[in-house]
Motif scaffolding. Structure first.
Motif, PDB file in Angstrom:
ATOM      1  N   THR A 413       0.833  -1.205   0.000  1.00 24.52           N
ATOM      2  CA  THR A 413       0.000   0.000   0.000  1.00 24.52           C
ATOM      3  C   THR A 413       0.865   1.251   0.000  1.00 24.52           C
ATOM      4  N   CYS A 414       1.986   1.213   0.734  1.00 22.55           N
ATOM      5  CA  CYS A 414       2.935   2.342   0.712  1.00 22.55           C
ATOM      6  C   CYS A 414       3.470   2.571  -0.694  1.00 22.55           C
ATOM      7  N   VAL A 415       3.850   1.489  -1.355  1.00 21.59           N
ATOM      8  CA  VAL A 415       4.400   1.594  -2.708  1.00 21.59           C
ATOM      9  C   VAL A 415       3.388   2.246  -3.644  1.00 21.59           C
ATOM     10  N   LEU A 416       2.140   1.814  -3.574  1.00 23.55           N
ATOM     11  CA  LEU A 416       1.111   2.347  -4.466  1.00 23.55           C
ATOM     12  C   LEU A 416       0.680   3.749  -4.057  1.00 23.55           C
ATOM     13  N   ALA A 417       0.765   4.055  -2.762  1.00 24.39           N
ATOM     14  CA  ALA A 417       0.454   5.424  -2.321  1.00 24.39           C
ATOM     15  C   ALA A 417       1.465   6.414  -2.885  1.00 24.39           C
ATOM     16  N   ALA A 418       2.709   5.975  -3.060  1.00 22.72           N
ATOM     17  CA  ALA A 418       3.737   6.858  -3.613  1.00 22.72           C
ATOM     18  C   ALA A 418       3.390   7.297  -5.030  1.00 22.72           C
ATOM     19  N   GLU A 419       2.606   6.473  -5.748  1.00 20.61           N
ATOM     20  CA  GLU A 419       2.239   6.816  -7.121  1.00 20.61           C
ATOM     21  C   GLU A 419       1.233   7.961  -7.185  1.00 20.61           C
ATOM     22  N   VAL A 420       0.477   8.165  -6.109  1.00 19.58           N
ATOM     23  CA  VAL A 420      -0.536   9.230  -6.109  1.00 19.58           C
ATOM     24  C   VAL A 420      -0.175  10.328  -5.116  1.00 19.58           C
ATOM     25  N   ALA A 421       1.088  10.370  -4.715  1.00 13.36           N
ATOM     26  CA  ALA A 421       1.522  11.359  -3.725  1.00 13.36           C
ATOM     27  C   ALA A 421       1.323  12.789  -4.215  1.00 13.36           C
ATOM     28  N   ARG A 422       1.399  12.995  -5.542  1.00 11.79           N
ATOM     29  CA  ARG A 422       1.236  14.354  -6.074  1.00 11.79           C
ATOM     30  C   ARG A 422      -0.205  14.838  -5.999  1.00 11.79           C
ATOM     31  N   ASP A 423      -1.132  13.935  -5.707  1.00 15.06           N
ATOM     32  CA  ASP A 423      -2.539  14.322  -5.642  1.00 15.06           C
ATOM     33  C   ASP A 423      -2.942  14.858  -4.275  1.00 15.06           C
ATOM     34  N   VAL A 424      -2.023  14.869  -3.322  1.00 14.28           N
ATOM     35  CA  VAL A 424      -2.376  15.269  -1.955  1.00 14.28           C
ATOM     36  C   VAL A 424      -1.434  16.366  -1.467  1.00 14.28           C
ATOM     37  N   ASP A 425      -1.916  17.110  -0.467  1.00 12.29           N
ATOM     38  CA  ASP A 425      -1.098  18.180   0.101  1.00 12.29           C
ATOM     39  C   ASP A 425      -0.009  17.641   1.026  1.00 12.29           C
ATOM     40  N   ARG A 426      -0.265  16.508   1.686  1.00  7.98           N
ATOM     41  CA  ARG A 426       0.677  15.972   2.663  1.00  7.98           C
ATOM     42  C   ARG A 426       1.037  14.514   2.335  1.00  7.98           C
TER      43      ARG A 426
END
Length: 757
Positions: A413-426
């Motif tokens: 889940t961490c790996v896949l969250a990194a792919e959408v990190a630009r979509d969030v402020d934090r």
């Protein structure tokens, strides 16, 4: 039974000896060697594979080759083969047999690494043992001579196998043989040692393989058949036979797989060192190490801690090394990881900003995180950062949707969250929540609720402010909110979005929650983030965002249903069978749009017709326009035949088909009775009835009929299936299109429950 004893191993060897005696007797009768021993010259029965290693499991095949010198005539070999194989077949012996001469056998070993590996464990059972020993020596010589090429083939086959079967330590349903870290990996390690190019701790590797064979033997004995997957159905019986509880057995088995996988990883790194001929750059002061971070460097293709750095004095070095390794896609050396585990000091709590920053760098590094975390977790370093990790390590999931254990799922889940990190402020808070979102699964209670306080405590320990730690905790608490609401509620009802908005409170938190939802679902399985679920979640997020910025309200009059406008066909009559139908492929299935004359029980009839056609319903919505009713049905099958659906539905709409006879619910195989619940205060425009039951043909029709018989209507239905369990929510209104009062709602709940039982 003492699980630490060698009872299973003794039984494996006893089975092999019994098979040897049987084959020797048949061979002697086939060649007539009792009268003339020379008749057996140039011919031998050879045990290969597990049988060759005298490891015969309860349901294993006899892997046997009838080997002969090329000079022995074909007719003679055929007579011998028939005299051996036919009696075995008559006795029902599971046999994997072949007939080959020594030249053919050697050629097969040269062409196929699997045949070569089988011959490395070949054992003469009967006949000319010299023939077997000579061939095995030749195959071993060829194996060592061609080792560089053969190991490349072995690695490619192993990678393809693991791609299919996953990892024993982390797969939701581990394959004891084919998974990475499984029995086949143990055999591969034996073959790697035989090349003389690399070495592994032979004693440890064999002990692990033997322990895993014990588990498989118990699986064979309790199931009564040959199987390799340790699924939940057989786990209890296997655990009982091995004198363990189920959780202990699962952890024991996965830990074996993790240790075998670790030995394999070390062995393949050594193979890489041998196969890659580039020399290590060396100066007068020693090997050249490329610096990567403070105290961290790269030596060849591994990340190491530089000499002179004391992890006891600089405990952040482990975080910096891990982040550098993950960021560069490099492994941390096993010796480095072990050194860190032995000598690492404690980071002051709360962590300083530098430690927190290194942790975030590690968690947001992408795919490189997986191997680095595994290595440090195996060594024991991650326990220093997250002691709570021990509760979810190698823990299987109770949900059949999951493809990984809880710990591996969290890292993915961490790996896949990194792919959408630009979509969030934090993105830092997203990464921490991704790692910790299932941390509560190791404790009693609802894991989201339990994990909330755990995650907040961990985030505070890692140096996050109280406000940031609270955001992480809320993300953990509500990480299932969006998919649950999207698949079980009517997202077109404005009150649905307003209710969700009350939980998320801000667009910033909504963005974080949406990103975590996506990463969590994708790490779960493809079905958990199907095009249908993805579309529903994205649709809900858009509506919640509109609610947060004040462009929608929960006013009951604002509900327009679906669709906003449907053209009504000019039928020229008002027949019950008048039907307009459009079908389009939609979200991996089909979207069926019906327009017909409105009347009580219409949804019941359509649901029954779709069930008769074998179509699984995902969701349904309806709206009345004048005398017509328009309804939209999502089904799981794509490319639905429009003509077939229309023709099969017409007699059903006309009341000419006895649906009660066609769709009577079969007895549920589930011992747990259906659960029917009223969801209070979830909508201002309808009464919500949730049904949780074993999924069966006609289930939706049965519920619709019960609702219609009480004189009520269904405005929409939202249907989900998790494994074998259906979780369906129906939006019900009375004859005046209003929510039911308290008494009528309870009567409805009881009627639906009675219909399902």
């Amino acid at each position: 039974m003492d699980p630490s004893g060698d009872a299973f191993g003794d039984r494996r060897r006893a089975r092999a000896l019994e098979a040897d005696r049987l084959l020797r007797g048949l061979f002697a009768g086939a060649v007539g060697s009792a009268d003339d021993p020379r008749q057996g010259q140039g011919v031998a029965l050879v045990a290969v594979g597990g049988y060759g290693r005298s490891e015969l499991s309860p349901a294993s095949d006899l892997d046997v080759v009838l080997l002969h010198d090329p000079s022995v005539g074909e007719e003679r070999i055929r007579e011998i083969a028939e005299a051996i194989w036919y009696p075995l077949w008559d006795q029902g012996v599971a046999l994997d047999h072949s007939v080959r001469n020594t030249v053919q056998m050697r050629e097969a070993a040269l062409e196929d690494h699997r045949a070569a590996m089988g011959m490395l464990d070949a054992r003469p059972v009967a006949g000319d043992s010299g023939l077997v020993l000579a061939l095995r020596s030749e195959v071993l010589t060829d194996w060592r001579r061609d080792a560089r090429k053969r190991l490349v083939e072995v690695r490619e086959a192993r990678e393809a196998r693991i791609e299919r079967s996953g990892w024993l330590a982390h797969a939701a349903v581990p394959d004891l043989k084919e998974s990475g870290g499984g029995l086949r990996d143990g055999v591969v390690l034996r073959a790697m040692v035989a090349t003389w190019l690399v070495d592994v701790p032979r004693g440890e590797a064999e002990a692990l393989r033997s322990a895993l064979l014990d588990v498989r033997d118990a699986l064979h004995e309790t199931s009564g058949r040959r199987m390799e997957k340790l699924d939940g159905e057989h786990l209890v019986d296997v655990a009982r036979l091995l004198d363990r509880d189920t959780h202990e057995l699962e952890h024991h088995t996965r830990n074996i797989g993790r240790r075998v996988a670790h030995l394999s990883s070390l062995a393949w790194r050594r193979v890489d060192d041998v196969l890659e001929t580039r020399p290590t750059a060396i100066t007068s002061t020693g090997p050249v190490v490329a610096p990567l971070d403070d105290g961290v460097g790269r030596l060849d293709d591994e990340v190491i801690v530089l000499q002179g750095v004391d992890p006891a004095e600089d405990p952040e070095i482990a975080l910096r090394a891990a982040a550098a390794a993950a960021r560069h896609g490099l492994p941390i050396g096993s010796s480095t990881a072990q050194h860190l585990a032995r000598t690492l000091g404690d980071i002051p709590e709360p962590w300083p900003a530098s430690a927190q920053r290194a942790l975030v760098d590690l968690l947001t590094a992408g795919p490189g995180l997986v191997a680095v975390w595994d290595e440090l977790d195996y060594a024991g370093v991650t326990d220093r950062w997250v002691p709570e990790w021990a509760d979810i390590r190698l823990r299987g999931s109770s949900s059949p949707v999951h493809r990984y254990t809880v710990d591996r799922h969290s890292v993915e889940t961490c790996v896949l969250a990194a792919e959408v990190a630009r979509d969030v402020d934090r993105p830092d808070l997203l990464a921490v929540a991704a790692l910790l979102h299932d941390i509560g699964k190791g404790r009693d209670g609802d894991h989201s609720e339990v994990g909330e306080s755990m995650a907040e405590e961990i985030a505070l320990r890692w140096g996050f402010s109280a406000a940031d730690a609270r955001v992480v905790a809320r993300l953990v608490r509500w990480h299932l909110l969006l998919p649950n609401i999207a698949t079980r509620r009517d997202i077109e009802d404005p009150s649905t979005a307003v209710n969700v908005a009350e939980y998320v409170e801000s667009e910033s938190f909504l963005d974080l929650l949406a990103a975590l939802t996506q990463a969590d679902a994708r790490a779960t399985s493809a079905s958990a983030w199907s095009s249908w679920r993805r579309g529903l979640v994205h649709g809900l997020v858009a509506k919640v965002r509109a609610s947060l910025d004040g462009t929608t309200s929960a006013d009951a009059e604002a509900y327009e249903g679906w669709p906003a406008h449907v053209p009504i066909p000019d039928w020229g009559s008002q027949s019950l069978t008048d039907l307009s139908l459009e079908v389009e492929n939609h979200r991996g299935g089909s979207l069926l749009t019906f327009v017909t004359l409105d009347r009580p029980g219409l949804m019941e009839s359509i649901a029954g017709g779709l069930a008769v056609l074998g179509l699984e319903i995902r969701s349904a919505r309806t709206v009345t326009i004048g005398d017509a009713a328009a309804s939209m049905w999502e089904v799981t099958r794509a490319d639905v035949d429009v003509t077939k659906v229309r023709e099969r539905l017409k007699p059903i709409l006309a009341g000419e088909v006895d649906l009660a006879a066609r769709l009577a619910l079969s007895p549920s195989p589930d011992a747990v009775p259906p659960r029917v619940t009223l969801l209070h205060q979830r909508s201002e425009t309808a009464t919500l009835v949730e049904v949780r039951a074993q999924d069966r043909r006609g289930l939706v029709w049965t519920v619709c009929r019960a609702i219609r018989e009480l004189g009520h209507s269904i405005r929409s239905a939202h249907l989900s299936t998790y494994g074998a369990e259906a979780r369906d929510v129906f939006y019900v209104v009375d004859a005046d299109a209003r929510p039911l009062d308290e008494t009528a709602a309870e009567q409805l709940r009881a009627a639906v429950a009675a219909a399902l039982t």
